[in-house]
Design a protein around this motif. Sequence first.
Motif, PDB file in Angstrom:
ATOM      1  N   GLU B  41      17.030  42.462  43.716  1.00 31.44           N
ATOM      2  CA  GLU B  41      16.720  42.115  45.107  1.00 31.44           C
ATOM      3  C   GLU B  41      17.131  43.263  46.041  1.00 31.44           C
ATOM      4  O   GLU B  41      17.916  44.126  45.653  1.00 31.44           O
ATOM      5  N   PRO B  42      16.619  43.260  47.281  1.00 33.19           N
ATOM      6  CA  PRO B  42      16.810  44.419  48.167  1.00 33.19           C
ATOM      7  C   PRO B  42      18.270  44.865  48.333  1.00 33.19           C
ATOM      8  O   PRO B  42      18.533  46.054  48.452  1.00 33.19           O
ATOM      9  N   ARG B  43      19.223  43.923  48.327  1.00 32.12           N
ATOM     10  CA  ARG B  43      20.603  44.337  48.598  1.00 32.12           C
ATOM     11  C   ARG B  43      21.362  44.701  47.334  1.00 32.12           C
ATOM     12  O   ARG B  43      22.529  45.078  47.402  1.00 32.12           O
ATOM     13  N   ASP B  44      20.712  44.569  46.180  1.00 34.26           N
ATOM     14  CA  ASP B  44      21.371  44.952  44.931  1.00 34.26           C
ATOM     15  C   ASP B  44      21.395  46.470  44.783  1.00 34.26           C
ATOM     16  O   ASP B  44      20.492  47.157  45.251  1.00 34.26           O
ATOM     17  N   TRP B  45      22.395  46.944  44.089  1.00 40.17           N
ATOM     18  CA  TRP B  45      22.416  48.372  43.746  1.00 40.17           C
ATOM     19  C   TRP B  45      21.251  48.649  42.791  1.00 40.17           C
ATOM     20  O   TRP B  45      20.927  47.811  41.942  1.00 40.17           O
ATOM     21  N   MET B  46      20.641  49.787  42.935  1.00 40.98           N
ATOM     22  CA  MET B  46      19.592  50.186  41.973  1.00 40.98           C
ATOM     23  C   MET B  46      19.602  51.707  41.860  1.00 40.98           C
ATOM     24  O   MET B  46      19.983  52.402  42.811  1.00 40.98           O
ATOM     25  N   PRO B  47      19.192  52.254  40.722  1.00 46.49           N
ATOM     26  CA  PRO B  47      19.162  53.709  40.578  1.00 46.49           C
ATOM     27  C   PRO B  47      18.197  54.323  41.592  1.00 46.49           C
ATOM     28  O   PRO B  47      17.159  53.724  41.901  1.00 46.49           O
ATOM     29  N   ASP B  48      18.545  55.489  42.090  1.00 50.60           N
ATOM     30  CA  ASP B  48      17.672  56.157  43.072  1.00 50.60           C
ATOM     31  C   ASP B  48      16.252  56.324  42.546  1.00 50.60           C
ATOM     32  O   ASP B  48      15.282  56.179  43.283  1.00 50.60           O
ATOM     33  N   ALA B  49      16.150  56.644  41.264  1.00 49.67           N
ATOM     34  CA  ALA B  49      14.820  56.891  40.692  1.00 49.67           C
ATOM     35  C   ALA B  49      14.003  55.597  40.614  1.00 49.67           C
ATOM     36  O   ALA B  49      12.782  55.617  40.758  1.00 49.67           O
ATOM     37  N   TYR B  50      14.686  54.477  40.371  1.00 49.36           N
ATOM     38  CA  TYR B  50      14.007  53.170  40.355  1.00 49.36           C
ATOM     39  C   TYR B  50      13.467  52.881  41.755  1.00 49.36           C
ATOM     40  O   TYR B  50      12.294  52.516  41.930  1.00 49.36           O
ATOM     41  N   ARG B  51      14.306  53.108  42.763  1.00 48.70           N
ATOM     42  CA  ARG B  51      13.879  52.890  44.149  1.00 48.70           C
ATOM     43  C   ARG B  51      12.683  53.797  44.482  1.00 48.70           C
ATOM     44  O   ARG B  51      11.682  53.334  45.041  1.00 48.70           O
ATOM     45  N   ALA B  52      12.770  55.046  44.098  1.00 46.38           N
ATOM     46  CA  ALA B  52      11.708  56.004  44.435  1.00 46.38           C
ATOM     47  C   ALA B  52      10.391  55.643  43.738  1.00 46.38           C
ATOM     48  O   ALA B  52       9.315  55.722  44.341  1.00 46.38           O
ATOM     49  N   THR B  53      10.498  55.228  42.470  1.00 56.01           N
ATOM     50  CA  THR B  53       9.292  54.836  41.727  1.00 56.01           C
ATOM     51  C   THR B  53       8.627  53.636  42.383  1.00 56.01           C
ATOM     52  O   THR B  53       7.408  53.586  42.547  1.00 56.01           O
ATOM     53  N   LEU B  54       9.462  52.662  42.776  1.00 57.10           N
ATOM     54  CA  LEU B  54       8.902  51.469  43.412  1.00 57.10           C
ATOM     55  C   LEU B  54       8.261  51.795  44.750  1.00 57.10           C
ATOM     56  O   LEU B  54       7.177  51.299  45.060  1.00 57.10           O
ATOM     57  N   VAL B  55       8.926  52.621  45.538  1.00 56.71           N
ATOM     58  CA  VAL B  55       8.344  52.988  46.836  1.00 56.71           C
ATOM     59  C   VAL B  55       6.986  53.647  46.607  1.00 56.71           C
ATOM     60  O   VAL B  55       5.998  53.308  47.249  1.00 56.71           O
ATOM     61  N   ARG B  56       6.947  54.569  45.645  1.00 56.56           N
ATOM     62  CA  ARG B  56       5.691  55.266  45.357  1.00 56.56           C
ATOM     63  C   ARG B  56       4.611  54.271  44.935  1.00 56.56           C
ATOM     64  O   ARG B  56       3.498  54.273  45.454  1.00 56.56           O
ATOM     65  N   GLN B  57       4.961  53.380  44.005  1.00 55.93           N
ATOM     66  CA  GLN B  57       3.964  52.458  43.461  1.00 55.93           C
ATOM     67  C   GLN B  57       3.518  51.423  44.496  1.00 55.93           C
ATOM     68  O   GLN B  57       2.332  51.139  44.641  1.00 55.93           O
ATOM     69  N   ILE B  58       4.460  50.837  45.221  1.00 58.15           N
ATOM     70  CA  ILE B  58       4.098  49.789  46.192  1.00 58.15           C
ATOM     71  C   ILE B  58       3.323  50.404  47.353  1.00 58.15           C
ATOM     72  O   ILE B  58       2.342  49.837  47.836  1.00 58.15           O
ATOM     73  N   ALA B  59       3.749  51.595  47.786  1.00 60.99           N
ATOM     74  CA  ALA B  59       3.030  52.254  48.889  1.00 60.99           C
ATOM     75  C   ALA B  59       1.600  52.583  48.460  1.00 60.99           C
ATOM     76  O   ALA B  59       0.644  52.330  49.194  1.00 60.99           O
ATOM     77  N   GLN B  60       1.458  53.095  47.257  1.00 63.99           N
ATOM     78  CA  GLN B  60       0.124  53.438  46.767  1.00 63.99           C
ATOM     79  C   GLN B  60      -0.749  52.189  46.670  1.00 63.99           C
ATOM     80  O   GLN B  60      -1.939  52.208  46.982  1.00 63.99           O
ATOM     81  N   HIS B  61      -0.105  51.096  46.286  1.00 61.66           N
ATOM     82  CA  HIS B  61      -0.810  49.819  46.195  1.00 61.66           C
ATOM     83  C   HIS B  61      -1.249  49.350  47.599  1.00 61.66           C
ATOM     84  O   HIS B  61      -2.397  48.951  47.811  1.00 61.66           O
ATOM     85  N   ALA B  62      -0.333  49.452  48.555  1.00 65.24           N
ATOM     86  CA  ALA B  62      -0.653  49.055  49.940  1.00 65.24           C
ATOM     87  C   ALA B  62      -1.774  49.938  50.494  1.00 65.24           C
ATOM     88  O   ALA B  62      -2.741  49.436  51.088  1.00 65.24           O
ATOM     89  N   HIS B  63      -1.656  51.245  50.284  1.00 64.26           N
ATOM     90  CA  HIS B  63      -2.688  52.159  50.784  1.00 64.26           C
ATOM     91  C   HIS B  63      -4.054  51.820  50.165  1.00 64.26           C
ATOM     92  O   HIS B  63      -5.084  51.911  50.831  1.00 64.26           O
TER      93      HIS B  63
END
Lengths: 239, 335
Positions: B41-63
């Motif tokens: 969930e958003p407030r959980d700790w997560m690896p930077d690379a996991y966060r970056a991958t998700l941002v890339r994938q979700i943003a690409q999906h939104a676009h």
Amino acid sequence: MTTTVPTTAALALGDDALVLSHRLGEWAGHAPVLEEEVALANIALDLLGQARVLLSLVGDEDELAYLREERAFRNLQLVEQPNGDFAHTIARQLYFSAYQHLLYGQLAAEDGPFAPLAAKAVKEVAYHRDHAEQWTLRLGDGTDASHERMQRAAGALWRFTGEMFQPVDGLDVDWAALDEAWSERVGDVLRRATLTVPEGPRTGAWTAGAGRQGLHTEPFGRILAEMQHLHRSHPGASW
Amino acid sequence: MATAAPQQTARDQAYAQGDAGDTAAYERAFDAAVAADERIEPRDWMPDAYRATLVRQIAQHAHSEIIGMQPEANWITRAPSLRRKAILMAKVQDEAGHGLYLYGAAETLGTGRDELLDKLHSGRQKYSSIFNYPTLTWADVGAIGWLVDGAAITNQVPLCRCSYGPYARAMVRICKEESFHQRQGYELLLALGRGTPEQHAMAQDAVDRWWWPSLMMFGPPDDASQHSAQSMAWKIKRHSNDELRQRFVDICVPQAETLGLTLPDPDLRWNEERGHYDFGPIDWTEFREVLKGNGPCNEQRITQRRRAHEEGAWVREAAAAYAAKPTAETGATRA
């Protein structure tokens, strides 16, 4: 006892909704913010739904939409006006939704053939009017640039507003009272938006009731050319 | 009164084994949560690379949702019946809504919609390559519904179980609507396939043009997919590109038969031994060219998107200025 559907009135109301829906459909993919993509498409869909019910009262909705020529359409000249910038679209929405809300409110209250449609549509139109009024306030009372654009749009479309209150055969409405209520509502919104209520003529020798008589403005022919092209290219086909 | 002990999650157990605050413990907790199919969930700790991958994938999906409005909106004003026009308008409206959900999901990762749109407009983030193909006839609207939405659903249904909670929940809502669009597209093609000879030819031509680009939507083959292994380990992805592509082909072949249409692949045939359809080679050169920006509509799509954004700037500025003004009634600002 048989109830006859007043054809002239159904076509007038149906064509208004059909043509304005088409104009709003042109915004898809071009809106200033994603939320407005949703809102404008939503309003366009409501209007298209109204058009389909109204045209179906008269005949086959597709024959009426796709096979009539320009001179046979009965919509107001206001709704066929090009989208222009966002302010022009909002001014057109403000003028038309205020009119449609008052008109459908009356038709819903009476026991005529349009009462069931009007009762449903008036709820949708209340939302359309709210959307247009809120944007009129934001644009009018936003920045200097938006104020200027909104003022220009309100002025440019003003001359098409008188036509809305020309009597339509088959609609038992007190048109003068409708005009008065409209002027009060729209004037109030424009003033709250820090805009000047336009003062130019609202009718003229050509514009008074012209759209209702099948006399349209030049941009209208192009709407039909685009809307009807595919349907006319395949006579008799079903889709 | 006795209270039930709170259920201990895999993450809690992993924290308990190390000092909270030490990154290794966080990493163990994250890995344990993913392994146990718990949602991040958003407030959980997560690896930077996991966060970056998700941002890339979700943003690409939104676009992809918002660029994807363009090829279909191209036919709104020309739809051949009022019923079809209503269906198409509703679909394009849904796509804008999906864009909104997805930007919302991306924002839970600490980015903003404005920033993501800026990256789209400047070409730093991508959208699905499929939307760089033009809609040349009305039948393309049906082919997009059947094939493009069909491929999207095949890709996206497993995302409903993605390890990142906000994305998984957005996908549940989106997949319901997408399935509806897919059926409508199929039904549109069915009407054409069974219509006049001209309508049938229009449908076949559209399927011929959209088939291969739809297969490319699953991404590069497994041996060339740079993000796949890590995404599968993180349970962002659940199946490989080639697995999903095969699943899609197996679904489409019988549907094409029902439509009375053929798929443009001479190598397409049932393989009894594998229990799947074999299909011909994909033109990965074309795929790479489209991704690089050299597809038929790349320039047009991004130009229209930028123009809508730039021409709408004064509207957004007006809304912000109005919101910041004090109201006459209370003197407080509206925002």
